[in-house]
Design a protein around this motif. Structure first.
Motif, PDB file in Angstrom:
ATOM      1  N   GLU A 128       0.256  -2.231  -1.637  1.00 32.95           N
ATOM      2  CA  GLU A 128       1.625  -2.233  -1.118  1.00 32.95           C
ATOM      3  C   GLU A 128       1.908  -3.638  -0.624  1.00 32.95           C
ATOM      4  OE1 GLU A 128       3.715   1.237   1.208  1.00 32.95           O
ATOM      5  OE2 GLU A 128       2.835  -0.125   2.677  1.00 32.95           O
ATOM      6  N   ALA A 129       3.032  -4.199  -1.010  1.00 33.50           N
ATOM      7  CA  ALA A 129       3.312  -5.586  -0.625  1.00 33.50           C
ATOM      8  C   ALA A 129       4.794  -5.890  -0.751  1.00 33.50           C
ATOM      9  CB  ALA A 129       2.519  -6.547  -1.509  1.00 33.50           C
ATOM     10  N   ALA A 130       5.259  -6.709   0.165  1.00 37.94           N
ATOM     11  CA  ALA A 130       6.642  -7.186   0.103  1.00 37.94           C
ATOM     12  C   ALA A 130       6.724  -8.365  -0.853  1.00 37.94           C
ATOM     13  CB  ALA A 130       7.105  -7.607   1.490  1.00 37.94           C
ATOM     14  N   PRO A 131       7.907  -8.646  -1.381  1.00 36.43           N
ATOM     15  CA  PRO A 131       8.062  -9.824  -2.233  1.00 36.43           C
ATOM     16  C   PRO A 131       7.696 -11.104  -1.477  1.00 36.43           C
ATOM     17  CG  PRO A 131       9.978  -8.385  -2.408  1.00 36.43           C
ATOM     18  CD  PRO A 131       9.143  -7.864  -1.263  1.00 36.43           C
ATOM     19  N   ARG A 132       7.146 -12.073  -2.206  1.00 38.24           N
ATOM     20  CA  ARG A 132       6.769 -13.384  -1.656  1.00 38.24           C
ATOM     21  C   ARG A 132       5.742 -13.265  -0.533  1.00 38.24           C
ATOM     22  NH1 ARG A 132      12.180 -13.580  -2.366  1.00 38.24           N
ATOM     23  NH2 ARG A 132      12.589 -13.206  -0.167  1.00 38.24           N
ATOM     24  N   SER A 133       4.891 -12.268  -0.630  1.00 40.77           N
ATOM     25  CA  SER A 133       3.843 -12.084   0.380  1.00 40.77           C
ATOM     26  C   SER A 133       2.551 -12.750  -0.068  1.00 40.77           C
ATOM     27  CB  SER A 133       3.593 -10.594   0.606  1.00 40.77           C
ATOM     28  OG  SER A 133       3.093  -9.996  -0.589  1.00 40.77           O
ATOM     29  N   GLY A 134       1.601 -12.855   0.873  1.00 40.68           N
ATOM     30  CA  GLY A 134       0.298 -13.411   0.534  1.00 40.68           C
ATOM     31  C   GLY A 134      -0.436 -12.583  -0.495  1.00 40.68           C
ATOM     32  N   SER A 135      -0.224 -11.277  -0.475  1.00 39.52           N
ATOM     33  CA  SER A 135      -0.880 -10.408  -1.453  1.00 39.52           C
ATOM     34  C   SER A 135      -0.413 -10.725  -2.865  1.00 39.52           C
ATOM     35  CB  SER A 135      -0.584  -8.942  -1.130  1.00 39.52           C
ATOM     36  OG  SER A 135      -1.037  -8.616   0.165  1.00 39.52           O
ATOM     37  N   LEU A 136       0.869 -11.006  -3.016  1.00 40.94           N
ATOM     38  CA  LEU A 136       1.375 -11.362  -4.332  1.00 40.94           C
ATOM     39  C   LEU A 136       0.864 -12.729  -4.766  1.00 40.94           C
ATOM     40  CD1 LEU A 136       3.109  -8.860  -3.921  1.00 40.94           C
ATOM     41  CD2 LEU A 136       5.043 -10.122  -4.887  1.00 40.94           C
TER      42      LEU A 136
END
Length: 377
Positions: free
Chosen positions: A235-243
């Motif tokens: 689960e991740a928001a746009p422009r996050s570290g996960s992405l």
């Protein structure tokens, strides 16, 4: 002189000390470290040459002090940690292949976990309860299959993945610390970090005592991606570290997977966008296992490539052909690929690389992700 504790190193202690000193010297990152080692053969020879190189780049230079390195080694030992050098047989093979991999790591725990096939599980800090449960279940199942679950010790999905992996009878997990090996971050993960050190493995790129700063997290993310054949985003928001971790994995030819979520939940937008852009949709741990078993470097995930930004410079064709071309004249504050600098200069690769090192040691050059460089603002 204080000795550098390492894992099964045949490396002479003096050279190990010099390598740590080289990497801790100003303006020396993984790329410059490797180029200096390739050029001079030993860290001690590189250290001796660096003031002259910086002078040719237009600056003055002083290498990291021996006392500082001795104090760092003492702190590593006090933390119950050891050094791991990139040419050690124990250094993770996939990470060694990753662009810009750390030349030296510190670690606590059982280094034999690096012999296991590794999968990264990452996601949002402010994750939903359902997503955290899913991360826990995926990690428990994958660790139960004998895999090493890698994550970044953050709140939310990372913590759930570590906990799930530790719950498996044969489970193992690797926590990648953004700061030093002796630093707990976030503070509520003190017990989790200690448990990983006792039952899994903790690694860090930064020297001991370094508190995580914003610029450290992208570096940590590249290690997470580099350790693993595949990265799963829960689960991740746009422009996050996960992405960012997923993109780095994709650029290195690793498998990128994502669990879809509701289009009405902002926390799922990052995963849904990854799937739209080419990540593989997974719904069960066995989906991940199927993708990673026998992975040969040809991922099913394939991201849409963005058109490269054109690099336009005022240099004329005559100046490009000039063998005495000033490399600094081709640079500006806008990052440009080293390959483009080589092409425009007309010089050979070793000549350009050495000129860039001279500028970097002089404090005039900044390196960016993707093999790009710019003049320092």
């Amino acid at each position: 002189m204080t000795q550098a504790p390492g894992h099964g190193q045949t490396l002479p202690q003096a050279e190990a000390f010099a390598r740590i000193r080289l990497l801790r010297s100003p303006n020396v990152g993984p790329v410059t470290y490797r180029q200096l080692m390739a050029r001079f053969g030993t860290a001690q020879s590189a250290l001796e040459a660096m003031p002259d190189l910086a002078a040719r780049g237009g600056g003055r230079y002083r290498v990291a002090g021996a006392d500082r390195v001795s104090a760092e080694i003492d702190a590593v030992r006090a933390a119950g940690a050891k050094y791991l050098f990139e040419d050690s047989p124990a250094y993770p093979a996939l990470l060694r292949e990753f662009p810009g991999a750390p030349p030296i790591l510190t670690y606590r725990g059982d280094i034999s976990f690096f012999d296991r096939p590794a999968v990264a599980i990452v996601g949002a800090r402010n994750a939903s309860a359902a997503a955290m449960r899913m991360a826990w279940e995926f990690a428990a199942a994958l660790a139960g299959q004998g895999r090493l679950v890698v994550s970044g010790l953050a709140r939310g999905i990372d913590g759930a993945a570590h906990e799930g992996a530790l719950s498996a009878a044969s489970g193992g997990t690797c926590g990648v610390i953004a700061g030093g090996i002796d630093v707990v971050y976030p503070s509520q993960h003190f017990d989790l970090q200690q448990r990983i050190a006792n039952e899994g493995i903790l690694i860090a790129e930064q020297p001991p005592g370094v508190e995580p700063q914003a610029r450290h997290f992208p570096s940590r993310n590249r290690i997470i991606a580099g350790l693993c054949a595949g990265t799963l985003v829960v689960e991740a928001a746009p422009r996050s570290g996960s992405l960012l971790t997923a993109r780095l994995a994709d650029e290195a030819g690793r498998q990128v997977m994502a669990i879809p979520g509701s289009p009405r939940d902002a926390r799922a937008r990052g995963c849904n966008e990854l799937i739209r852009d080419g990540a593989v949709l997974v719904q069960e741990p066995d989906d991940v296992a199927e993708l990673l078993d026998g992975f040969t470097g040809n991922p099913r995930s394939h991201f849409r490539e963005e058109a490269p930004e054109p690099f336009v410079h005022a240099a004329t064709a005559e100046s490009e052909a000039d063998s005495d071309l000033d490399i600094a004249a081709l640079l500006s504050s806008a990052p440009v690929s080293v390959d483009e600098i080589i092409r425009l200069s007309g010089a050979n690769t070793p000549t350009v690389q050495m000129a860039l090192i001279e500028l970097e040691l002089a404090g005039r050059l900044t390196r960016h992700a993707g093999g790009r460089v710019s003049l320092t603002s």
